[in-house]
Write a protein that holds these residues in place. Sequence first.
Motif, mmCIF file in Angstrom:
data_model
loop_
_atom_site.group_PDB
_atom_site.id
_atom_site.type_symbol
_atom_site.label_atom_id
_atom_site.label_comp_id
_atom_site.label_asym_id
_atom_site.label_seq_id
_atom_site.Cartn_x
_atom_site.Cartn_y
_atom_site.Cartn_z
ATOM 1 N N ALA A 414 0.688 -1.108 -0.004
ATOM 2 C CA ALA A 414 -0.178 0.035 0.050
ATOM 3 C C ALA A 414 0.908 1.342 -0.047
ATOM 4 N N ALA A 415 1.879 1.315 0.710
ATOM 5 C CA ALA A 415 2.929 2.495 0.747
ATOM 6 C C ALA A 415 3.376 2.842 -0.724
ATOM 7 N N ALA A 416 3.870 1.495 -1.413
ATOM 8 C CA ALA A 416 4.345 1.855 -2.753
ATOM 9 C C ALA A 416 3.209 2.155 -3.571
ATOM 10 N N LEU A 417 2.125 1.744 -3.606
ATOM 11 C CA LEU A 417 0.827 2.039 -4.540
ATOM 12 C C LEU A 417 0.675 3.622 -4.015
ATOM 13 N N LEU A 418 0.678 3.941 -2.826
ATOM 14 C CA LEU A 418 0.099 5.251 -2.564
ATOM 15 C C LEU A 418 1.353 6.458 -2.995
ATOM 16 N N ALA A 419 2.499 6.038 -3.167
ATOM 17 C CA ALA A 419 3.482 6.789 -3.786
ATOM 18 C C ALA A 419 3.377 6.919 -5.306
ATOM 19 N N LEU A 420 3.040 5.921 -5.867
ATOM 20 C CA LEU A 420 2.792 5.764 -7.199
ATOM 21 C C LEU A 420 1.401 6.637 -7.586
ATOM 22 N N VAL A 421 0.302 6.596 -6.938
ATOM 23 C CA VAL A 421 -0.895 7.575 -7.633
ATOM 24 C C VAL A 421 -0.961 8.549 -6.619
ATOM 25 N N MET A 422 -0.444 8.870 -5.552
ATOM 26 C CA MET A 422 -0.592 9.943 -4.871
ATOM 27 C C MET A 422 0.502 11.243 -5.190
ATOM 28 N N VAL A 427 -3.290 15.614 -3.311
ATOM 29 C CA VAL A 427 -4.326 16.463 -3.831
ATOM 30 C C VAL A 427 -5.283 15.677 -4.204
ATOM 31 N N ASP A 428 -6.560 16.505 -4.538
ATOM 32 C CA ASP A 428 -7.941 15.948 -4.988
ATOM 33 C C ASP A 428 -7.368 14.694 -6.012
ATOM 34 N N ALA A 429 -6.809 15.074 -7.035
ATOM 35 C CA ALA A 429 -6.587 14.021 -8.231
ATOM 36 C C ALA A 429 -5.959 12.822 -7.442
ATOM 37 N N GLY A 430 -4.916 13.016 -6.817
ATOM 38 C CA GLY A 430 -4.268 11.690 -6.201
ATOM 39 C C GLY A 430 -5.270 10.816 -5.236
ATOM 40 N N LEU A 431 -6.221 11.609 -4.562
ATOM 41 C CA LEU A 431 -7.119 10.790 -3.828
ATOM 42 C C LEU A 431 -7.865 10.109 -4.890
#
Length: 459
Positions: A414-422, A427-431
């Motif tokens: 999850a930490a790796a995925l959050l760094a990738l998408v956020m 910001v709003d787009a990352g969420l």
Amino acid sequence: MAKPAAEPELPGGFVTPIAFGTILQPLNSSMIAVALVGIRAYFDAGTSVTWLVSALYLATAVAAPAMGRIADVLGPRRTSLAGIVLVGAASAVAPFAPNMATLVVCRIMIGIGTAAQYPCGVAMIRRAADRLRSRPTNALAALAICSQVTAALGPTLGGLLVGGFGWAGVFWINVPLALLSAVVIMRWGPADPATRNRSRGRLKALMRVDPVGMLLFAIAVTALMFWLLSLAATPAWWWLAIGIPAVALTAWWGMRARDPFLDMRLLARRGLSFTYGRTIVTYTAFYCIFYGLPQWLEETRGLGPVGAGLVVLPIAAVGAVSTLLAARLQRTHGSRATLIVGTAALCLGGLLLVLPGVDSPIPLLLVISALLGLPNGFNNIGNQGAMYAVAPAARMGAASGLYRTSQYVGANLAAALLALVMGAHVVDAGLHRMGLAIAIIAAALLAASVVGLLRRRPA
């Protein structure tokens, strides 16, 4: 012909002391999130403060199956008490840590101590259920509430503790909790089987823990977890050069050893290995919500740590209710149906995360938070029940420890995925990208559960 009487559930007075100690790990994994800013400022630590999160997950991922194996041979009650003592002692020292390195060591000790509680709890439940010829459904539901739901409650409690006592509050709270846990389990916890010669019997039992297999497993998991953690920035592929051979050696030893720590015959059970894989994926989605949503609430929506903790509080409240509903559904329709409901709700929750924006009203955020709590109980009960059903009683501690390890592998993914998408700033787009990723993960899990149910039905 009259139907046989249904087996009774384990008595609530028996379950409560077992479940109480399991709140220590989820609280310590989540409370620290709102204390990191204060700790960074106090020690002038910079980015090294993130080791307080990673060290706990690494320690717990390695120690959970190890403590479960020790519980299988020494007794779960003794092992649980030893872990509780370690948590209390490390937490009492942590507020006086002179530097960040000492504080990280305290977190590692806390991780090892809290890692014992869940596998010991499941092992005690299994022994009691077999002895009393009782169903474990409500007991497993209590463990689910005390683990996953308590984790969702952690940021709220942590915010209040940091607001009142500073960052040290998230460590001080462990001292009375550990003391109370020890008193409860000593007073009401089920006793371990007696040994004829206690000192010689325990020493002989310790020799069966398989220290070689435990060391190989620790090296393999640590290397793979470090590699997963590196994916959030610059991937350190060389960790795989350590992790992959260590995995191969662990498997080789598990097939050759007389009484291995990691019994490969256990993992050869298709239902058990599939449950571990599904748990990793499920918790990847769960921890994305758990870490990603509070960051967005603080950075973009403008809420402080206390405000963000209060907004995500409905996740814990609804999660507790959904756990009780999931226990009832599993009792009547089994784990597969429970998982179908949980993954469908998770898919819906991911899609809902596309809606919020910087100006979203608080009531809307509270509604979304409440709906995000719905899948927690169903997924946790479903995966936990599937693991319990296929794991052998003699290896229940080790099997439930591996189940715990699967959760923390999901946390690092999850930490790796959050760094990738956020990215660096939420910001709003990352969420919104995070929500879509969660919806895709849940849709894949839902499809797998439906296919499994359809294949099973003709049989």
